[in-house]
Design a protein around this motif. Structure first.
Motif, PDB file in Angstrom:
ATOM      1  N   UNK A   1       0.724  -1.226  -0.102  1.00 36.90           N
ATOM      2  CA  UNK A   1      -0.048   0.787  -0.310  1.00 36.90           C
ATOM      3  C   UNK A   1       0.850   1.420   0.037  1.00 36.90           C
ATOM      4  N   UNK A   2       1.815   0.828   1.061  1.00 36.00           N
ATOM      5  CA  UNK A   2       2.518   2.575   0.729  1.00 36.00           C
ATOM      6  C   UNK A   2       3.446   2.706  -0.226  1.00 36.00           C
ATOM      7  N   UNK A   3       4.296   1.705  -0.783  1.00 38.71           N
ATOM      8  CA  UNK A   3       5.055   1.620  -2.412  1.00 38.71           C
ATOM      9  C   UNK A   3       3.909   1.720  -3.330  1.00 38.71           C
ATOM     10  N   UNK A   4       2.215   1.946  -3.124  1.00 39.84           N
ATOM     11  CA  UNK A   4       1.585   2.267  -4.502  1.00 39.84           C
ATOM     12  C   UNK A   4       1.855   3.564  -4.262  1.00 39.84           C
ATOM     13  N   UNK A   5       2.047   4.505  -3.305  1.00 40.73           N
ATOM     14  CA  UNK A   5       1.455   5.894  -3.509  1.00 40.73           C
ATOM     15  C   UNK A   5       2.389   6.320  -4.290  1.00 40.73           C
ATOM     16  N   UNK A   6       1.434   6.963  -5.674  1.00 44.11           N
ATOM     17  CA  UNK A   6       1.898   8.674  -6.948  1.00 44.11           C
ATOM     18  C   UNK A   6       3.385   9.263  -5.883  1.00 44.11           C
ATOM     19  N   UNK A   7       4.356   9.592  -6.294  1.00 42.44           N
ATOM     20  CA  UNK A   7       5.021  10.399  -6.370  1.00 42.44           C
ATOM     21  C   UNK A   7       5.619  11.351  -7.254  1.00 42.44           C
ATOM     22  N   UNK A   8       5.350  10.774  -8.110  1.00 42.12           N
ATOM     23  CA  UNK A   8       5.558  11.838  -9.481  1.00 42.12           C
ATOM     24  C   UNK A   8       4.189  11.315 -10.842  1.00 42.12           C
ATOM     25  N   UNK A   9       4.326  12.415 -11.388  1.00 43.68           N
ATOM     26  CA  UNK A   9       3.990  12.680 -12.710  1.00 43.68           C
ATOM     27  C   UNK A   9       4.397  12.184 -14.375  1.00 43.68           C
ATOM     28  N   UNK A  10       5.528  11.431 -13.459  1.00 45.07           N
ATOM     29  CA  UNK A  10       6.512  11.317 -14.503  1.00 45.07           C
ATOM     30  C   UNK A  10       5.583  10.976 -15.731  1.00 45.07           C
ATOM     31  N   UNK A  11       4.863   9.916 -16.240  1.00 40.49           N
ATOM     32  CA  UNK A  11       4.850   8.885 -16.704  1.00 40.49           C
ATOM     33  C   UNK A  11       3.442   9.493 -17.209  1.00 40.49           C
ATOM     34  N   UNK A  12       2.207   9.966 -16.887  1.00 39.52           N
ATOM     35  CA  UNK A  12       2.105  10.428 -17.492  1.00 39.52           C
ATOM     36  C   UNK A  12       2.664  12.176 -18.341  1.00 39.52           C
ATOM     37  N   UNK A  13       3.227  12.954 -18.671  1.00 37.72           N
ATOM     38  CA  UNK A  13       4.014  13.689 -18.537  1.00 37.72           C
ATOM     39  C   UNK A  13       4.651  12.589 -20.262  1.00 37.72           C
ATOM     40  N   UNK A  14       5.249  11.631 -20.138  1.00 41.56           N
ATOM     41  CA  UNK A  14       5.814  11.283 -20.900  1.00 41.56           C
ATOM     42  C   UNK A  14       4.486  10.450 -22.198  1.00 41.56           C
ATOM     43  N   UNK A  15       2.821  10.722 -21.791  1.00 39.03           N
ATOM     44  CA  UNK A  15       2.537  10.185 -22.303  1.00 39.03           C
ATOM     45  C   UNK A  15       1.731  11.034 -23.088  1.00 39.03           C
ATOM     46  N   UNK A  16       1.980  12.918 -23.112  1.00 39.19           N
ATOM     47  CA  UNK A  16       1.724  14.224 -23.559  1.00 39.19           C
ATOM     48  C   UNK A  16       2.759  13.877 -25.020  1.00 39.19           C
ATOM     49  N   UNK A  17       4.060  14.001 -23.744  1.00 43.15           N
ATOM     50  CA  UNK A  17       5.374  13.824 -25.157  1.00 43.15           C
ATOM     51  C   UNK A  17       5.106  13.081 -26.408  1.00 43.15           C
ATOM     52  N   UNK A  18       4.564  12.062 -25.673  1.00 39.81           N
ATOM     53  CA  UNK A  18       4.586  10.842 -27.320  1.00 39.81           C
ATOM     54  C   UNK A  18       3.597  11.513 -27.857  1.00 39.81           C
TER      55      UNK A  18
END
Length: 378
Positions: A308-325
């Motif tokens: 549960x702790x390890x699942x916590x989101x701490x960055x939106x890097x992946x979503x930004x990669x989506x928009x870059x693509x």
């Protein structure tokens, strides 16, 4: 090339070149889109299969297309596989007319329900701190999206999408945050020269630019009690129980809360003596290590809390990669690309490692079964 293949196989020769049916055209844009959609669906189904009944977090960001006309929202799922590996996968792209809490809830539920993902397993929200979605996300608790008390949003410096997505990095940052700021303030006031005072001022402003709410600070601080580095120096049963009581009350109810306390007491003794666990340095290693030596079955409640702790989101890097693509795909020359086609293309491009696991034969079979075809595929 087609002629060469036909010369080696009589079955192929019967259906290609001059022998090909005149009413069957499998190179059309529509057929290409069907094949693309089949592959992207297989990718999403694989992600769904990997999640299973695990808790997951959702990272969401919105952006306009190249012409500033279409508002698109990217969904990224963050979860821990049964083998203990953390995954952060692009899942879908949705066209939205306006970003409001009710519309977001509707779009989110449509995406999750389509793939039979239970919204009650949602345990965290991630968003761009600089996005206008921030206020809308804060309303989602009232809409009963998710059950966990840890709906805190993303811990992120506004506009900085390169920040590490590792939970351990955030823990380190928070541990150093207070003492470092104090040292920098002293240098700013009493530095020996102009350059040192200027450098300290720049570093201080950079650190202060990170946005940490009081709730987020407490969550990360309590979660660091699970950190295995330095011989589990930070391990604290009381802090871990407080973490459960305040942030995961509905995941550990009744008897489970009592069992967790006993597991923690035995766990503290065993990990310090176990050759495979005593030298762990990150929560990721600990999560994997418990699975490898099958201690995750014995300390199943601790394993669940770590996930549960390890699942916590701490960055939106992946979503930004989506928009870059997306900017590379939906250009001025492709300004009429439909949303579904764009989402399928992004899914295969971003999750290409998953897409590469499917054989050509499996895609052909799905294409053949999709509907009756004029030509039988070999």
């Amino acid at each position: 090339m087609v002629k060469a293949f036909a010369s080696y196989n009589d079955d192929v020769a019967k259906i290609v070149l001059k022998n090909a049916p005149k009413n069957a055209k499998y190179t059309s844009p529509q057929i290409q889109k069907e094949i693309l959609h089949i592959l992207s669906t297989k990718v999403r189904n694989k992600i769904r299969e990997d999640i299973g009944d695990a808790k997951f977090c959702i990272l969401v960001d919105e952006a306009c297309d190249e012409f500033k006309r279409e508002q698109l929202m990217a969904f990224v799922l963050r979860y821990v596989e049964k083998d203990g590996f953390l995954q952060e996968c692009f899942f879908d792209l949705v066209h939205v007319k306006d970003i409001t809490s009710l519309n977001f809830k509707k779009d989110l539920c449509v995406v999750l329900s389509h793939y039979n993902l239970d919204v009650h397993n949602l345990r965290g929200q991630g968003y761009d701190g600089a996005s206008n979605m921030r206020g809308e996300w804060n309303d989602l608790d009232e809409l009963e999206i998710g059950r966990g008390a840890n709906q805190i949003g993303t811990l992120q410096r506004p506009g900085d999408t390169r920040w590490s997505s590792h939970f351990d990095s955030v823990c380190n940052l928070l541990r150093l945050f207070g003492p470092t700021c104090l040292v920098l303030e002293n240098i700013i006031k009493d530095g020996s020269n102009y350059k040192s005072r200027g450098d300290a001022d720049t570093a201080f402003n950079t650190l202060r630019s990170f946005q940490f709410s009081e709730k987020a600070m407490k969550l990360i601080t309590l979660s660091s009690a699970l950190d295995p580095r330095d011989g589990y120096k930070l391990f604290n049963v009381e802090d871990i129980c407080t973490l459960v009581d305040e942030f995961y009350p509905q995941d550990f109810m009744g008897q489970e809360r009592i069992i967790l306390t006993f597991q923690l007491q035995h766990y503290k003794v065993e990990v310090l003596a176990h050759s495979h666990l005593k030298n762990m340095s990150t929560i990721f290693e600990l999560c994997r290590g418990l699975v490898i030596i099958e201690k995750s079955k014995i300390y199943f409640l601790i394993d669940m809390l770590i996930r549960l702790v390890w699942t916590l989101p701490v960055s939106t890097a992946t979503t930004e990669r989506v928009f870059s693509t997306m900017k590379l795909v939906k250009t001025q020359l492709r300004n009429r690309m439909e949303d579904e086609f764009l989402a399928d293309y992004l899914s295969i491009s971003i999750e290409k490692e998953i897409a590469q696991t499917f054989s050509t034969d499996s895609i052909i079979d799905d294409f053949s079964f999709l509907k009756d075809r004029r030509t039988q595929f070999l």
